[in-house]
Design a protein around this motif. Sequence first.
Motif, PDB file in Angstrom:
ATOM      1  N   LYS A  98     105.040  73.781 -63.151  1.00  0.00           N
ATOM      2  CA  LYS A  98     105.517  73.919 -61.776  1.00  0.00           C
ATOM      3  C   LYS A  98     105.528  72.567 -61.067  1.00  0.00           C
ATOM      4  CE  LYS A  98     104.822  76.504 -57.480  1.00  0.00           C
ATOM      5  NZ  LYS A  98     105.005  75.321 -56.623  1.00  0.00           N
ATOM      6  N   ASP A 102     108.929  70.783 -59.720  1.00  0.00           N
ATOM      7  CA  ASP A 102     109.055  70.399 -58.306  1.00  0.00           C
ATOM      8  C   ASP A 102     109.350  68.907 -58.175  1.00  0.00           C
ATOM      9  OD1 ASP A 102     108.562  73.007 -57.599  1.00  0.00           O
ATOM     10  OD2 ASP A 102     106.450  72.681 -57.071  1.00  0.00           O
ATOM     11  N   GLN A 103     108.657  68.085 -58.965  1.00  0.00           N
ATOM     12  CA  GLN A 103     108.866  66.642 -58.893  1.00  0.00           C
ATOM     13  C   GLN A 103     110.277  66.264 -59.331  1.00  0.00           C
ATOM     14  OE1 GLN A 103     105.693  65.214 -61.405  1.00  0.00           O
ATOM     15  NE2 GLN A 103     104.240  65.022 -59.710  1.00  0.00           N
ATOM     16  N   ARG A 105     112.981  68.177 -59.361  1.00  0.00           N
ATOM     17  CA  ARG A 105     113.976  68.646 -58.387  1.00  0.00           C
ATOM     18  C   ARG A 105     114.015  67.726 -57.166  1.00  0.00           C
ATOM     19  NH1 ARG A 105     112.854  74.107 -60.381  1.00  0.00           N
ATOM     20  NH2 ARG A 105     110.949  74.204 -59.127  1.00  0.00           N
ATOM     21  N   ALA A 199     113.735  69.426 -64.977  1.00  0.00           N
ATOM     22  CA  ALA A 199     113.327  70.528 -64.109  1.00  0.00           C
ATOM     23  C   ALA A 199     113.617  71.871 -64.771  1.00  0.00           C
ATOM     24  CB  ALA A 199     114.046  70.432 -62.761  1.00  0.00           C
ATOM     25  N   GLN A 203     110.943  74.663 -65.868  1.00  0.00           N
ATOM     26  CA  GLN A 203     111.082  76.028 -65.364  1.00  0.00           C
ATOM     27  C   GLN A 203     111.034  77.032 -66.516  1.00  0.00           C
ATOM     28  OE1 GLN A 203     114.123  76.479 -62.382  1.00  0.00           O
ATOM     29  NE2 GLN A 203     114.520  78.605 -62.970  1.00  0.00           N
TER      30      GLN A 203
END
Length: 423
Positions: A98, A102-103, A105, A199, A203
């Motif tokens: 996660k 997040d990083q 994206r 990303a 995911q």
Amino acid sequence: MPVARNVRSWQRSAAVCSALLAVGALSLPAAQSAAARPYEPPPAQPATTPPAVPPAALGSLPTPGTTAGPESLPQLLTQLQTLYQQSEAATESYNQAKVTADQQRAKARSLDGQLAEARAKVAAGKDQVGLLARQLYRTGGLSPYMAMLGGESPQDFFGTLHLAQHTVETQQAAVDSLTAEEDRLAGLNAQAQKALDAAQTAQNTQAAKKTEIETNLRQVEALLAGLSGVQISELEALEEQGADKAQQEFMHSTPLGGDAAVRAPSAKGDAAIAYAFAQLGKPYVWGAVGPGSFDCSGLTSQAWAHAGVPIPRTAEEQWAKLPRVPLSLLRPGDLVIYFPKATHVALYIGNGLVVQAPHTGSYVKISQIGANPVLGAVRPDMGAQPLAHYEPRKVPATRAPATAKAGKGTRTPEAKAPAAHKK
């Protein structure tokens, strides 16, 4: 003479056309078409379900609706502890995936802004090159060799030569600038694609680890379903006996130093302990970082964040990136890392005790440092001086929430923070 001048006029027009064709070719490098393509992320790969606990390992354990005999409780405890550890390892992998997603994206969003700027510069560069080409056509620009043939004096030749050189230099600078911007655009586009690919991969890992966690937890529920309240109490007592034995062996083999009971934390380490104490009694929920529930690294990362020291989110990253300290120098506020792959973490509070969020079905509690296999320790505020006058905080009494034994992980009332103490 009129015929000769018409010939020269025709020659000038031919030279202008040749110059326009050359400028047009330079203004459209091959990289442009690739850079302008919008990014389309690859299709998500289906999450693979990890292998479940081998059936042979569950064959002798009670099935839902049956009763476990006393002789099977140790084996049941071993199986539950294995499932808890597997779930926590999967939880830490989920958390890291996660963070990575997040990083990446966020990086892609930042690159989008740079891409928009680069596209605007490329468009402006093309406009400039086109303008120069049109000016060249309107002014009848020609090469110095054609000018020499058509000029009527040496002064005409050298004047035309100077203007031609200036025009060529201006054109070349514009084309070079355009080419550089298009190269930059292609590079940014590639970086954005790479970030979005990373990303998407993270995911997919999240989805796979979520499936693994849920599979393990279903097996935990199935193993506990056939137990009565008395048997669950016996199981807890057996777990405490094992923790006591492990603590004795740890303290005997790994001395924490002669002054371990009174060693002082730093000011921020003490603040981290205060935060952890305020969370006692809150349920363990995988992937949670508060305020109503926590997993192991969610508790430690939040404790130090509230003390003013941001640290990595997961136990593995805390072990990999924070300064390590020998256990003989362990002081309150340090983080104790467990298991060979750094899949669990707790906050040391002194005197051989830690605050931890142990596993699903449990809650934030005070535990013995040696209850799990210790890998080592790290110090988030390495170099900070310990408090000169320190009185350990009084450990608040904590009652297990009613839902903890059932493993539901529901919200419970927040524990009160301990009273202030002297320093």
